[in-house]
Design a protein around this motif. Structure first.
Motif, PDB file in Angstrom:
ATOM      1  N   TYR A   1     -71.396 -40.071   4.548  1.00  0.00           N
ATOM      2  CA  TYR A   1     -72.288 -41.030   3.886  1.00  0.00           C
ATOM      3  C   TYR A   1     -73.736 -40.770   4.288  1.00  0.00           C
ATOM      4  O   TYR A   1     -74.651 -40.821   3.445  1.00  0.00           O
ATOM      5  CB  TYR A   1     -71.917 -42.465   4.263  1.00  0.00           C
ATOM      6  N   ALA A   2     -73.947 -40.494   5.568  1.00  0.00           N
ATOM      7  CA  ALA A   2     -75.304 -40.219   6.059  1.00  0.00           C
ATOM      8  C   ALA A   2     -75.882 -38.986   5.396  1.00  0.00           C
ATOM      9  O   ALA A   2     -77.084 -38.932   5.084  1.00  0.00           O
ATOM     10  CB  ALA A   2     -75.288 -40.050   7.579  1.00  0.00           C
TER      11      ALA A   2
ATOM     12  N   SER B   1     -61.500 -40.799  12.110  1.00  0.00           N
ATOM     13  CA  SER B   1     -61.643 -41.866  11.116  1.00  0.00           C
ATOM     14  C   SER B   1     -63.101 -42.185  10.816  1.00  0.00           C
ATOM     15  O   SER B   1     -63.434 -42.624   9.710  1.00  0.00           O
ATOM     16  CB  SER B   1     -60.916 -43.125  11.610  1.00  0.00           C
ATOM     17  N   TRP B   2     -63.973 -41.975  11.799  1.00  0.00           N
ATOM     18  CA  TRP B   2     -65.382 -42.301  11.626  1.00  0.00           C
ATOM     19  C   TRP B   2     -66.174 -41.195  10.932  1.00  0.00           C
ATOM     20  O   TRP B   2     -67.354 -41.373  10.646  1.00  0.00           O
ATOM     21  CB  TRP B   2     -66.033 -42.625  12.972  1.00  0.00           C
TER      22      TRP B   2
ATOM     23  N   LEU C   1     -82.761 -34.311   8.615  1.00  0.00           N
ATOM     24  CA  LEU C   1     -82.367 -33.113   9.358  1.00  0.00           C
ATOM     25  C   LEU C   1     -81.298 -33.444  10.386  1.00  0.00           C
ATOM     26  O   LEU C   1     -80.320 -32.705  10.539  1.00  0.00           O
ATOM     27  CB  LEU C   1     -83.587 -32.494  10.042  1.00  0.00           C
ATOM     28  N   LEU C   2     -81.456 -34.553  11.086  1.00  0.00           N
ATOM     29  CA  LEU C   2     -80.467 -34.961  12.080  1.00  0.00           C
ATOM     30  C   LEU C   2     -79.105 -35.223  11.422  1.00  0.00           C
ATOM     31  O   LEU C   2     -78.059 -34.886  11.989  1.00  0.00           O
ATOM     32  CB  LEU C   2     -80.948 -36.214  12.815  1.00  0.00           C
ATOM     33  N   ALA C   3     -79.132 -35.829  10.227  1.00  0.00           N
ATOM     34  CA  ALA C   3     -77.877 -36.078   9.507  1.00  0.00           C
ATOM     35  C   ALA C   3     -77.215 -34.768   9.108  1.00  0.00           C
ATOM     36  O   ALA C   3     -75.988 -34.608   9.238  1.00  0.00           O
ATOM     37  CB  ALA C   3     -78.153 -36.931   8.269  1.00  0.00           C
TER      38      ALA C   3
ATOM     39  N   MET D   1     -79.524 -36.505   1.457  1.00  0.00           N
ATOM     40  CA  MET D   1     -79.813 -35.725   0.246  1.00  0.00           C
ATOM     41  C   MET D   1     -80.776 -36.477  -0.655  1.00  0.00           C
ATOM     42  O   MET D   1     -81.731 -35.896  -1.208  1.00  0.00           O
ATOM     43  CB  MET D   1     -78.516 -35.422  -0.502  1.00  0.00           C
ATOM     44  N   LEU D   2     -80.547 -37.776  -0.821  1.00  0.00           N
ATOM     45  CA  LEU D   2     -81.435 -38.591  -1.657  1.00  0.00           C
ATOM     46  C   LEU D   2     -82.810 -38.733  -1.018  1.00  0.00           C
ATOM     47  O   LEU D   2     -83.834 -38.715  -1.711  1.00  0.00           O
ATOM     48  CB  LEU D   2     -80.806 -39.966  -1.884  1.00  0.00           C
ATOM     49  N   ALA D   3     -82.834 -38.851   0.311  1.00  0.00           N
ATOM     50  CA  ALA D   3     -84.108 -38.974   1.021  1.00  0.00           C
ATOM     51  C   ALA D   3     -84.940 -37.707   0.879  1.00  0.00           C
ATOM     52  O   ALA D   3     -86.161 -37.768   0.651  1.00  0.00           O
ATOM     53  CB  ALA D   3     -83.859 -39.287   2.495  1.00  0.00           C
ATOM     54  N   ILE D   4     -84.291 -36.546   0.984  1.00  0.00           N
ATOM     55  CA  ILE D   4     -85.019 -35.281   0.851  1.00  0.00           C
ATOM     56  C   ILE D   4     -85.467 -35.065  -0.592  1.00  0.00           C
ATOM     57  O   ILE D   4     -86.526 -34.486  -0.849  1.00  0.00           O
ATOM     58  CB  ILE D   4     -84.161 -34.109   1.334  1.00  0.00           C
ATOM     59  N   PHE D   5     -84.678 -35.549  -1.541  1.00  0.00           N
ATOM     60  CA  PHE D   5     -85.113 -35.488  -2.937  1.00  0.00           C
ATOM     61  C   PHE D   5     -86.448 -36.222  -3.092  1.00  0.00           C
ATOM     62  O   PHE D   5     -87.389 -35.699  -3.694  1.00  0.00           O
ATOM     63  CB  PHE D   5     -84.056 -36.130  -3.843  1.00  0.00           C
TER      64      PHE D   5
END
Length: 220
Positions: A163-164, A156-157, A140-142, A169-173
């Motif tokens: 990426y986060a 630039s960052w 959620l923070l990401a 997305m993969l973590a929530i999957f």
């Protein structure tokens, strides 16, 4: 009036990109709502927050998934058509859903006397699965960090925020796969796995392409 010929103004535009994006978002959202409704046998009288909050997460992640898929199709096959209106409107919906999904659960657990997260999360899920609830919090923070793109996307960052979000997305999957009640429905579990496989493929292809374009050609 523009001096550009009328036909030239539309050269390279692909209205089907918007149609594909909206259609994909609508389909995945309806699938999420359908499996949720079916899991309740379509009985919504006396609906509790515990019964309501899961569908918000399902729809939110499904819509974000459709962002990745429609964006990939657009970039690869449709000449990078402008989808800003689609992303802006669906982005607002996703923001509301990702706030309500944990927010409603936190509120109800607090009302029921279980305190605040992470303890209230840990007592809600099966023993040993508390850490998976924390994946949702970090993700959620990401996702919320991405909302700052209006101000910082040219920095630039900023790529690290993107990426986060991909990791989130993969973590929530995985979060949904392990904790989602609707994922116990066999056909929807296969749909969810299909979503995950497509997401991984799209991310891999996207990053391989970026790596290839950033690597200088070897001169002979």
């Amino acid at each position: 009036m523009s001096d550009i010929p009328f036909t030239s103004q539309f050269k390279g535009l692909h209205p089907q990109a918007s149609i594909i994006a909206w259609s994909l978002t609508t389909i995945v959202s309806l699938l999420a709502v359908y499996v949720w409704g079916a899991s309740l046998s379509w009985h919504f009288s006396g609906l509790s927050i515990y019964q309501l909050f899961p569908v918000l997460g399902l729809v939110a992640w499904s819509v974000m998934w459709s962002h990745y898929m429609s964006g990939f199709i657009n970039d690869k096959f449709l000449g990078k058509t402008d989808l800003r209106d689609y992303k802006r409107l669906t982005g607002y919906a996703v923001l509301l859903l990702i706030l309500l999904h944990p927010g409603l659960l936190i509120y109800q657990r607090f009302r029921d006397g279980y305190g605040l997260p992470p303890k209230s999360y840990e007592t809600y899920v099966a023993p040993g699965l508390g850490w998976i609830t924390l994946l949702g919090t970090v993700s959620l923070l990401a996702f919320l960090a991405y909302e700052l793109h209006r101000f910082y996307r040219d920095r630039s960052w900023w790529k690290y925020v993107l990426y986060a979000n991909e990791v989130a997305m993969l973590a929530i999957f995985y979060h949904g796969l392990r904790l989602g009640t609707q994922l116990h429905v066999a056909w929807f579990r296969y749909v969810w796995l299909f979503y995950g496989i497509c997401l991984v493929i799209v991310l891999l292809i996207t990053h391989v392409d970026k790596l290839q374009h950033s690597t200088p050609a070897v001169r002979h």
